[in-house]
Design an enzyme around this catalytic site. Structure first.
Site, PDB file in Angstrom:
ATOM      1  N   ASN A  41      43.250  70.414  14.928  1.00 58.24           N
ATOM      2  CA  ASN A  41      44.441  69.711  15.421  1.00 58.24           C
ATOM      3  C   ASN A  41      44.607  68.446  14.577  1.00 58.24           C
ATOM      4  OD1 ASN A  41      46.392  68.326  16.828  1.00 58.24           O
ATOM      5  ND2 ASN A  41      45.146  67.994  18.669  1.00 58.24           N
ATOM      6  N   GLY A  82      38.389  61.835  20.579  1.00 61.87           N
ATOM      7  CA  GLY A  82      38.551  60.746  19.621  1.00 61.87           C
ATOM      8  C   GLY A  82      37.653  59.547  19.887  1.00 61.87           C
ATOM      9  N   SER A 142      35.527  65.225  20.139  1.00 58.60           N
ATOM     10  CA  SER A 142      34.520  64.651  19.236  1.00 58.60           C
ATOM     11  C   SER A 142      33.590  65.691  18.597  1.00 58.60           C
ATOM     12  CB  SER A 142      33.705  63.563  19.949  1.00 58.60           C
ATOM     13  OG  SER A 142      34.538  62.464  20.270  1.00 58.60           O
ATOM     14  N   LYS A 168      47.023  66.374  14.595  1.00 58.87           N
ATOM     15  CA  LYS A 168      47.760  65.330  15.339  1.00 58.87           C
ATOM     16  C   LYS A 168      48.847  64.720  14.447  1.00 58.87           C
ATOM     17  CE  LYS A 168      43.740  64.734  18.228  1.00 58.87           C
ATOM     18  NZ  LYS A 168      42.989  63.922  19.145  1.00 58.87           N
ATOM     19  N   GLU A 175      38.951  70.129  27.296  1.00 57.95           N
ATOM     20  CA  GLU A 175      38.829  68.907  26.502  1.00 57.95           C
ATOM     21  C   GLU A 175      38.708  67.704  27.442  1.00 57.95           C
ATOM     22  OE1 GLU A 175      40.375  69.133  22.282  1.00 57.95           O
ATOM     23  OE2 GLU A 175      42.114  68.726  23.510  1.00 57.95           O
ATOM     24  N   GLU A 179      46.859  63.990  25.166  1.00 56.39           N
ATOM     25  CA  GLU A 179      47.693  62.918  24.583  1.00 56.39           C
ATOM     26  C   GLU A 179      49.159  63.112  24.975  1.00 56.39           C
ATOM     27  OE1 GLU A 179      46.256  63.389  20.598  1.00 56.39           O
ATOM     28  OE2 GLU A 179      44.330  62.538  21.205  1.00 56.39           O
ATOM     29  N   HIS A 237      48.134  69.110  25.733  1.00 52.95           N
ATOM     30  CA  HIS A 237      47.073  68.247  25.208  1.00 52.95           C
ATOM     31  C   HIS A 237      47.084  66.934  26.002  1.00 52.95           C
ATOM     32  CE1 HIS A 237      44.792  65.646  22.543  1.00 52.95           C
ATOM     33  NE2 HIS A 237      44.310  66.742  21.977  1.00 52.95           N
TER      34      HIS A 237
HETATM   35  P1  PGA Z   1      38.760  64.831  18.449  1.00 53.70           P
HETATM   36  O1  PGA Z   1      40.087  65.421  19.085  1.00 53.70           O
HETATM   37  O2  PGA Z   1      38.002  65.982  17.841  1.00 53.70           O
HETATM   38  O3  PGA Z   1      39.220  63.833  17.415  1.00 53.70           O
HETATM   39  O4  PGA Z   1      37.994  64.201  19.555  1.00 53.70           O
HETATM   40  C1  PGA Z   1      40.108  66.671  19.730  1.00 53.70           C
HETATM   41  C2  PGA Z   1      41.484  66.966  20.232  1.00 53.70           C
HETATM   42  O5  PGA Z   1      42.214  66.041  20.589  1.00 53.70           O
HETATM   43  O6  PGA Z   1      41.897  68.122  20.279  1.00 53.70           O
END
Ligand code: PGA
Length: 273
Positions: free
Chosen positions: A10, A172, A212, A12, A166, A96, A94
């Site tokens: 992803n 993140g 992460s 983003k 997740e 976010e 997601h």
């Molecule tokens: P990350 O993000 O690996 O940077 O923690 C995962 C995601 O948001 O799908």
């Protein structure tokens, strides 16, 4: 049952179109996709060129979101209908999007259904916040989100979908979820699907972990019996990191006999001359 592993990157809201192109060109050279499914999700703007580049490889392209209406006065949105033909997968719900754009389970359910309607495999994200985890609410929150987010799909459609667990606090942050804990939650998710939609759906649906993940911890997650793959954010922007993650998955699968892929890999991509 041994399900094929699914590794999704992803990207983003990162990378310009030239940067996305460069990254994917590198990945096409370094990643050997044999038994896995591997996909990257660039920004909408970069999907067209990414799809062109991916024709020469087994890396698939996904989107990070799609609107549920096919067309109309929805300024700034891109529909699943418009994305059809350019992507195989689409992330929906997601955390976010849930946090910054106020998307609730009802919207997520509509988006998942729109994807399926347009032959796109939805990657439906669920996960608890730090407060919810501290209050011991992980199972309650995750199963509640899931039940509502799957509401507009049939059990056959769910069987072909991907669910991403997740934990919000792990995204993140570098605070990775214990692989055993992720395995436990994923097992609870599969139990819920079994209870609601039956054994066949529960056996076929892919449930992956995200939060992460990097080249150092990926294998620990993949060792867990219930985790069918990974949704990788930050580490998927670095071609060495993402290549290591994918290649370690391939190695893992070499150890597993009797693979029966349920997500069909695209064998008939129009290869570039
Ligand atoms: P990350 O993000 O690996 O940077 O923690 C995962 C995601 O948001 O799908």
């Amino acid at each position: 049952m041994n399900r094929i592993k699914v590794i999704i990157g992803n990207w983003k809201m990162n990378l310009t179109v030239p940067e996305s192109t460069l990254l994917l060109e590198r990945l096409v050279k370094t990643i050997k996709v044999d038994k896995n499914v591997v996909a990257v999700c660039p920004s909408h703007l970069a999907i067209y060129s990414a799809q062109e580049i991916s024709r020469t490889s087994d890396i698939e392209i996904g989107a990070q979101d799609a609107y549920f209406e096919d067309a109309g006065a929805f300024t700034g949105e891109t529909s699943a209908h418009q994305l059809k033909g350019f992507i195989k997968y689409c992330i929906v719900g997601h955390s976010e999007r849930r946090k910054h754009f106020g998307e609730g389970d009802k919207i997520v359910a509509k988006k998942a259904a729109a994807c399926v309607r347009h032959d796109i495999i939805p990657i439906i994200c669920v996960g608890e916040s730090l407060h919810e985890k501290m209050d011991g609410l992980t199972k309650l929150v995750v199963t509640g989100q899931l039940e509502a987010s799957l509401a507009d799909l049939t059990k056959e459609e769910i069987a072909k979908s991907i669910i991403a667990y997740e934990p919000v606090w792990a995204i993140g942050t570098g605070h990775v979820c214990e692989p055993k804990k992720a395995n436990e939650v994923i097992s609870q998710i599969r139990d819920l699907i079994r209870a609601l939609y039956g054994e066949k759906t529960a056996e076929n649906v892919h449930i992956i972990y995200g939060g992460s993940v990097n080249s150092k911890n990926a294998e620990e997650f993949l060792k867990e019996s219930k985790i069918d793959g990974l949704l990788v954010g930050g580490a998927s922007l670095d071609y060495k990191e993402f290549t290591t993650i994918v290649n370690s998955t391939e190695r893992k699968l070499d150890e597993v006999k009797d693979q029966k892929p349920k997500i069909k890999k695209s064998k008939n991509k129009a290869k570039k001359k």
